[in-house]
Design a protein around this motif. Structure first.
Motif, mmCIF file in Angstrom:
data_model
loop_
_atom_site.group_PDB
_atom_site.id
_atom_site.type_symbol
_atom_site.label_atom_id
_atom_site.label_comp_id
_atom_site.label_asym_id
_atom_site.label_seq_id
_atom_site.Cartn_x
_atom_site.Cartn_y
_atom_site.Cartn_z
ATOM 1 N N LEU A 70 0.979 -1.322 -0.341
ATOM 2 C CA LEU A 70 0.293 0.037 0.297
ATOM 3 C C LEU A 70 1.022 0.786 0.236
ATOM 4 O O LEU A 70 1.347 1.558 0.358
ATOM 5 C CB LEU A 70 -0.806 -0.614 1.214
ATOM 6 N N LYS A 71 0.547 1.892 -0.904
ATOM 7 C CA LYS A 71 1.851 3.187 -1.081
ATOM 8 C C LYS A 71 1.000 4.382 -0.174
ATOM 9 O O LYS A 71 1.766 5.188 0.450
ATOM 10 C CB LYS A 71 1.696 3.303 -2.911
ATOM 11 N N ASP A 72 -0.416 4.671 -0.476
ATOM 12 C CA ASP A 72 -0.983 6.097 0.712
ATOM 13 C C ASP A 72 -1.549 4.887 1.836
ATOM 14 O O ASP A 72 -2.680 4.608 1.555
ATOM 15 C CB ASP A 72 -1.611 6.334 -0.503
ATOM 16 N N TYR A 73 -1.063 5.141 2.778
ATOM 17 C CA TYR A 73 -1.358 5.143 4.052
ATOM 18 C C TYR A 73 -1.276 5.835 5.182
ATOM 19 O O TYR A 73 -1.604 5.200 6.466
ATOM 20 C CB TYR A 73 -0.566 3.589 4.314
ATOM 21 N N GLU A 74 -1.336 7.060 4.758
ATOM 22 C CA GLU A 74 -1.117 7.938 5.753
ATOM 23 C C GLU A 74 -2.070 8.803 6.341
ATOM 24 O O GLU A 74 -2.746 8.356 8.217
ATOM 25 C CB GLU A 74 -1.409 9.536 4.968
ATOM 26 N N ASN A 75 -3.789 7.991 5.750
ATOM 27 C CA ASN A 75 -5.198 8.283 7.020
ATOM 28 C C ASN A 75 -5.581 6.580 7.881
ATOM 29 O O ASN A 75 -6.276 6.400 8.076
ATOM 30 C CB ASN A 75 -6.362 8.276 6.075
ATOM 31 N N VAL A 76 -4.267 5.806 7.508
ATOM 32 C CA VAL A 76 -4.984 4.129 7.425
ATOM 33 C C VAL A 76 -4.758 4.112 9.121
ATOM 34 O O VAL A 76 -3.327 4.271 9.853
ATOM 35 C CB VAL A 76 -4.523 3.086 6.753
ATOM 36 N N THR A 77 -5.346 3.422 9.781
ATOM 37 C CA THR A 77 -4.737 3.218 11.535
ATOM 38 C C THR A 77 -5.616 1.263 11.347
ATOM 39 O O THR A 77 -4.556 1.282 12.608
ATOM 40 C CB THR A 77 -6.028 4.021 12.392
ATOM 41 N N TYR A 78 -6.369 1.030 11.123
ATOM 42 C CA TYR A 78 -6.490 -0.366 11.067
ATOM 43 C C TYR A 78 -6.432 -1.050 9.974
ATOM 44 O O TYR A 78 -7.391 -0.208 8.892
ATOM 45 C CB TYR A 78 -7.606 -0.692 11.859
ATOM 46 N N VAL A 79 -6.310 -2.030 10.001
ATOM 47 C CA VAL A 79 -6.412 -3.460 8.536
ATOM 48 C C VAL A 79 -6.927 -4.601 8.853
ATOM 49 O O VAL A 79 -5.942 -5.137 10.081
ATOM 50 C CB VAL A 79 -4.837 -3.627 8.410
ATOM 51 N N LYS A 80 -7.717 -4.420 8.125
ATOM 52 C CA LYS A 80 -8.446 -6.111 8.842
ATOM 53 C C LYS A 80 -8.480 -6.951 7.302
ATOM 54 O O LYS A 80 -8.816 -6.542 6.208
ATOM 55 C CB LYS A 80 -10.147 -5.846 8.935
ATOM 56 N N VAL A 81 -8.004 -8.340 7.619
ATOM 57 C CA VAL A 81 -8.060 -9.271 6.479
ATOM 58 C C VAL A 81 -9.858 -10.099 6.955
ATOM 59 O O VAL A 81 -9.707 -10.968 8.101
ATOM 60 C CB VAL A 81 -7.105 -10.137 6.514
ATOM 61 N N GLU A 82 -10.586 -10.515 5.616
ATOM 62 C CA GLU A 82 -11.215 -11.789 6.271
ATOM 63 C C GLU A 82 -11.052 -12.590 5.132
ATOM 64 O O GLU A 82 -10.922 -12.548 3.922
ATOM 65 C CB GLU A 82 -13.083 -11.500 5.639
ATOM 66 N N ALA A 83 -11.076 -14.045 4.827
ATOM 67 C CA ALA A 83 -11.164 -14.732 4.271
ATOM 68 C C ALA A 83 -12.406 -15.509 4.731
ATOM 69 O O ALA A 83 -13.033 -15.562 5.222
ATOM 70 C CB ALA A 83 -9.883 -15.919 4.642
ATOM 71 N N ILE A 84 -12.089 -17.119 3.112
ATOM 72 C CA ILE A 84 -13.145 -17.896 3.401
ATOM 73 C C ILE A 84 -13.863 -18.490 4.352
ATOM 74 O O ILE A 84 -12.581 -19.019 5.425
ATOM 75 C CB ILE A 84 -13.744 -17.985 2.351
ATOM 76 N N GLY A 85 -15.039 -18.484 5.241
ATOM 77 C CA GLY A 85 -15.118 -19.323 6.048
ATOM 78 C C GLY A 85 -15.179 -18.501 7.306
ATOM 79 O O GLY A 85 -15.712 -18.509 8.601
#
Length: 135
Positions: A70-85
Motif C-alpha cells: 500500500l503506497k498511500d497509508y497516511e489515513n489508515v489506522t487499522y487493517v482487517k483481513v477476512e478469509a472464506i469461512g
C-alpha cells in the motif's frame, strides 16, 4: 497422562485455521501479509482499511502470495483481513511501525565496512581464546 496429551493435541488443532496478519514497511510502502497458521498464504482475501474513527476507507484484495503493498497509508489506522469461512484478523498501524521505519533509515546510514572489520576481529579473538583454553 493420556488425557493431558490428548488435550494438548486437541488444543493445537484449534489454531489450524487461525489467520495471522503481518504489517511492516518496505521501500516507503506499507507491506501487508496475511497467512494461516499452517503457513499457507491467504490468497485473494478481502482486505479492509479503516481510519482512526473505524470508518471504512477502502476495500482491496490480497494477491496469490497473500500480500499487498500500500503506497498511500497516511489515513489508515487499522487493517482487517477476512478469509472464506468467516476467519478474520485485524491489525493496528501504530507509532511502533513508524519508529521502526526511522530505525531502518538510521541503520542504513552506518558504516558497514567498519562493523564488518570489528566483527571479524571479535571472531578471531574468540577462536584464539578457545584454542588457549583447550590446551
Amino acid at each position: 497422562m493420556r488425557i493431558a496429551l490428548f488435550l494438548c493435541f486437541l488444543s493445537l488443532s484449534l489454531f489450524a485455521h487461525k489467520l495471522n496478519l503481518f504489517l511492516d514497511y518496505e521501500e516507503d510502502k506499507l507491506y501487508i501479509y496475511s497467512y494461516f497458521n499452517s503457513g499457507s498464504p491467504c490468497k485473494n482475501c478481502k482486505l479492509e482499511l479503516f481510519d482512526s474513527k473505524q470508518i471504512l476507507l477502502k476495500t482491496l484484495k490480497t494477491n496469490e502470495k497473500g500480500e499487498y503493498f500500500l503506497k498511500d497509508y497516511e489515513n489508515v489506522t487499522y487493517v482487517k483481513v477476512e478469509a472464506i469461512g468467516g476467519h478474520s484478523t485485524k491489525g493496528k498501524i501504530d507509532n511502533a511501525l513508524t519508529e521502526a521505519k526511522d530505525k531502518k533509515a538510521k541503520l542504513k546510514s552506518e558504516n558497514s565496512l567498519l562493523s564488518s572489520i570489528i566483527a571479524i576481529a571479535l571472531i578471531i579473538l574468540i577462536f584464539i581464546g578457545l584454542k588457549r583454553i583447550k590446551r
